[in-house]
Design a protein around this motif. Structure first.
Motif, PDB file in Angstrom:
ATOM      1  N   PHE A   1       0.834  -1.208   0.000  1.00 44.22           N
ATOM      2  CA  PHE A   1       0.000   0.000   0.000  1.00 44.22           C
ATOM      3  C   PHE A   1       0.870   1.260   0.000  1.00 44.22           C
ATOM      4  CE2 PHE A   1      -2.084   3.372   2.498  1.00 44.22           C
ATOM      5  CZ  PHE A   1      -3.201   3.599   1.712  1.00 44.22           C
ATOM      6  N   LEU A   2       1.867   1.282   0.853  1.00 48.48           N
ATOM      7  CA  LEU A   2       2.678   2.488   1.013  1.00 48.48           C
ATOM      8  C   LEU A   2       3.619   2.726  -0.158  1.00 48.48           C
ATOM      9  CD1 LEU A   2       3.559   2.148   4.814  1.00 48.48           C
ATOM     10  CD2 LEU A   2       1.947   3.759   3.771  1.00 48.48           C
ATOM     11  N   THR A   3       4.057   1.671  -0.814  1.00 47.45           N
ATOM     12  CA  THR A   3       5.046   1.830  -1.889  1.00 47.45           C
ATOM     13  C   THR A   3       4.434   1.928  -3.282  1.00 47.45           C
ATOM     14  OG1 THR A   3       5.340  -0.587  -2.019  1.00 47.45           O
ATOM     15  CG2 THR A   3       6.836   0.636  -0.569  1.00 47.45           C
ATOM     16  N   THR A   4       3.133   1.730  -3.390  1.00 43.77           N
ATOM     17  CA  THR A   4       2.499   1.790  -4.724  1.00 43.77           C
ATOM     18  C   THR A   4       1.324   2.768  -4.749  1.00 43.77           C
ATOM     19  OG1 THR A   4       0.972  -0.058  -4.243  1.00 43.77           O
ATOM     20  CG2 THR A   4       3.134  -0.620  -5.155  1.00 43.77           C
ATOM     21  N   LEU A   5       1.324   3.718  -3.837  1.00 43.85           N
ATOM     22  CA  LEU A   5       0.179   4.621  -3.710  1.00 43.85           C
ATOM     23  C   LEU A   5       0.299   5.764  -4.723  1.00 43.85           C
ATOM     24  CD1 LEU A   5      -2.371   4.771  -2.008  1.00 43.85           C
ATOM     25  CD2 LEU A   5      -1.175   6.307  -0.450  1.00 43.85           C
ATOM     26  N   THR A   6       0.056   5.432  -5.977  1.00 41.32           N
ATOM     27  CA  THR A   6       0.080   6.425  -7.048  1.00 41.32           C
ATOM     28  C   THR A   6      -1.044   6.123  -8.040  1.00 41.32           C
ATOM     29  OG1 THR A   6       1.635   5.082  -8.334  1.00 41.32           O
ATOM     30  CG2 THR A   6       2.574   6.761  -6.881  1.00 41.32           C
ATOM     31  N   GLY A   7      -1.369   7.094  -8.878  1.00 38.44           N
ATOM     32  CA  GLY A   7      -2.353   6.879  -9.920  1.00 38.44           C
ATOM     33  C   GLY A   7      -3.747   7.341  -9.540  1.00 38.44           C
TER      34      GLY A   7
END
Length: 213
Positions: free
Chosen positions: A66-72
């Motif tokens: 969750f914390l490392t892919t929170l983009t888009g």
């Protein structure tokens, strides 16, 4: 081997053994691992070790994803899911406190039917299932989501597997309770309980106003 891979393997192995163990326990009572055997027994140690391993693996892996892919564009939706997961986790902690340590660890301490147990027979499982389902979706990664899904299955199976044990312990009291209250959550039952709760408070408020006059 990376930590992520290790967590995934440990979590999937734990989930597989827990699910297989509960199925085996339904087929042959002597193999029962849940409800947990007596504290201190080998089966009790194995169950809680596997269960805690799976929970920890899901929490760490999902939080990392969750914390490392929170983009888009999905960020608001994922944050909303994480918020639901967090709130459900708080609800889960409350139900643990409400039931008490002895009952949580399958030591007979009386049948709980009041408070939050008026709304669902399994508030711990209901809140945990919601918490981990939304956490797995918020992680938005196949490994974390898959692992969270296996944990949701484990919690659901725990609720179903322990019902014969509860019937044996509490007899008619639990059978009657099971008829009246849903296993997890039922909208119609919740509306009825809310109506009953509000109806009980209205006369009390009215009596209080008359008393002040």
């Amino acid at each position: 081997m990376t930590i992520d891979r290790l967590l995934t393997i440990a979590g999937i192995a734990s989930a597989f053994l827990l699910i297989a163990g509960m199925i085996a326990g339904r087929m042959k009572p002597a193999w029962r691992i849940w409800p947990a055997p007596p504290v201190g027994s080998l089966k009790s140690f194995l169950f809680w070790s596997l269960f805690r391993t799976l929970n920890i693996a899901v929490l760490i892996l999902a939080a990392e994803r969750f914390l490392t892919t929170l983009t888009g564009q999905m960020v608001p939706f994922r944050i909303a899911l994480a918020a639901v997961s967090f709130a459900s986790g708080i609800g889960y902690a409350y139900t643990l406190w409400s039931l008490g340590r002895k009952a949580t660890y399958c030591q007979v301490s009386g049948l709980a039917t009041g408070g939050v147990y008026r709304w669902t027979r399994n508030p711990q499982y209901a809140t945990a299932i919601l918490a981990f389902a939304t956490l797995g979706l918020a992680a938005w990664a196949w490994d974390a989501t898959l692992l969270a899904a296996t944990l949701v299955i484990v919690y659901a199976m725990m609720a179903i597997t322990e019902e014969p044990w509860l019937e044996a312990r509490y007899g008619r009291a639990y059978i009657d309770y099971k008829v009246e209250v849903p296993r997890f959550f039922n909208v119609r039952h919740a509306i009825n309980e809310l109506h009953a709760l509000l109806s009980s408070k209205v006369p009390s408020l009215a009596n209080g106003q008359r008393g002040k006059r």
